[in-house]
Write a protein that holds these residues in place. Structure first.
Motif, PDB file in Angstrom:
ATOM      1  N   GLY A 209      -1.736   5.304  -2.253  1.00 58.55           N
ATOM      2  CA  GLY A 209      -3.021   5.779  -1.744  1.00 58.55           C
ATOM      3  C   GLY A 209      -3.922   6.258  -2.867  1.00 58.55           C
ATOM      4  N   HIS A 225      -3.988  10.105   2.031  1.00 63.86           N
ATOM      5  CA  HIS A 225      -2.597   9.724   2.215  1.00 63.86           C
ATOM      6  C   HIS A 225      -1.725  10.966   1.995  1.00 63.86           C
ATOM      7  CE1 HIS A 225      -3.758   9.534  -1.964  1.00 63.86           C
ATOM      8  NE2 HIS A 225      -2.492   9.685  -2.315  1.00 63.86           N
ATOM      9  N   ASP A 278      -1.525  16.347   2.224  1.00 69.59           N
ATOM     10  CA  ASP A 278      -2.618  15.369   2.276  1.00 69.59           C
ATOM     11  C   ASP A 278      -3.923  16.081   1.927  1.00 69.59           C
ATOM     12  OD1 ASP A 278      -3.001  16.921   4.523  1.00 69.59           O
ATOM     13  OD2 ASP A 278      -3.046  15.252   5.952  1.00 69.59           O
TER      14      ASP A 278
END
Length: 341
Positions: A209, A225, A278
């Motif tokens: 990500g 991500h 995240d």
């Protein structure tokens, strides 16, 4: 803020294709947030900008040779697998090309038969859950057959796999290197310690990500991500002591930064813990831990340039990047570095 606000024009020839030798001979731009002064140095000069009692926090995650090439049983079709995230022992979430050749129940063989894999599920985003089987240790087998998952903007083949690892990498699990740490040599680290600067370790396993572009116009609606992190007790204690003594906590890389700020946001300060983060850091974010940041030069419109802008100021960072292009710094994973103090 809009994603397009973080665009800058980068000539392709400034994207570093190979690492420099020795590691610490890369260039380093130094930016002082108080004085706004910009200096042009080399990475081995970093010791001159570190003070006795400061703490350098590094990410000791080690990159898996996570790109493996298999053949489908029984057709012999060639398929590429990229290991993204471990689900459980020998079961991984993977990115598969071409995906149409890897449906649920399909089996593959790797490395002249020393490993096999079976697709046990297809996720909504198209990633595959694959169960691998091998007679020897999985990671040793992977080391024999796997290739380093270099970012898509690097077209040269890497001659030495270790050049995409930091010299202090230890905990296997990343799909990409925490690249700010690639500039350190063992000798430079010893000099830094001898000056009275402490080194603390965190682990954040970098996911792919990291390279995903931000696809929304409004920065605040972007979903990050999730990545696994761990902060050991000795690192939490080191940060607490450093702060108590009025010295600086300097993160090596955006991954170390995200780990520290994620834990501090949840617990009020850095405590020993592990979990998934995240966290998305962009301008307006209030830093609780960081006093300095060592980082590379990042992709336009990426979450990484947004994080750096949050720490050093949006206008300042866009100006710094313009200066870096003008001075022909090398960009991205194998590129030059920046020390923001």
């Amino acid at each position: 803020m809009k994603t397009s606000d973080f665009y800058y024009d980068l000539p392709e020839e400034l994207i570093a294709q190979t690492p420099v030798e020795p590691r610490d001979s890369s260039r380093m731009m130094v930016y002082n947030r108080k004085t706004k002064e910009v200096l042009h140095k080399h990475f081995y000069d970093v010791i001159d900008f570190l003070n006795e009692g400061d703490a350098l926090i590094v990410n000791d995650s080690r990159v898996l040779p996570a790109r493996i090439y298999g053949t489908k049983i029984p057709t012999g079709a060639n398929v590429e697998f990229l290991l993204l995230k471990q689900v459980k022992d020998k079961v991984w979430e993977t990115l598969v090309k071409p995906g149409k050749k890897a449906r649920t129940g399909d089996s593959f063989t790797f490395g002249d038969g020393i490993m096999t894999g079976k697709v046990i599920d297809v996720l909504e985003d198209g990633n595959r859950i694959v169960e691998f089987k091998c007679d020897s240790n999985f990671y040793e087998t992977l080391d024999k057959i796997g290739q380093m998952p270099l970012p898509p903007y690097i077209h040269e083949k890497l001659k030495d796999k270790e050049r995409y690892q930091t010299v202090y990498s230890h905990e296997l699990g990343s799909a990409a290197a925490p690249t700010a740490g690639l500039h350190f040599t063992d000798e430079l680290l010893e000099k830094i310690k001898a000056k009275g600067i402490k080194i603390g370790y965190v682990t954040l396993h970098v996911g792919l990500g990291t390279f995903r572009p931000v696809k929304v116009d409004d920065v605040t609606t972007h979903k990050m991500h999730s990545e696994h992190y761990e902060v050991p007790e000795e690192t939490a204690k080191l940060i607490e002591e450093t702060k108590k003594n009025g010295k600086r906590v300097i993160a090596v890389g955006t991954t170390s930064c995200r780990t520290l700020e994620s834990v501090a946001k949840e617990h009020g300060k850095v405590v020993p813990c592990e979990g998934w983060t995240d966290i998305f850091i962009y301008p307006g974010f209030e830093f609780k831990v960081l006093d300095g940041l060592i980082t590379n030069f990042h992709l336009p419109e990426s979450t990484l340039i947004m994080l750096v802008s949050a720490f050093a100021g949006y206008d300042e960072v866009m100006g710094i990047y313009k200066e870096a292009v003008k001075e022909k710094y090398r960009f991205f994973s194998f590129g030059d570095s920046m020390f923001i103090e």
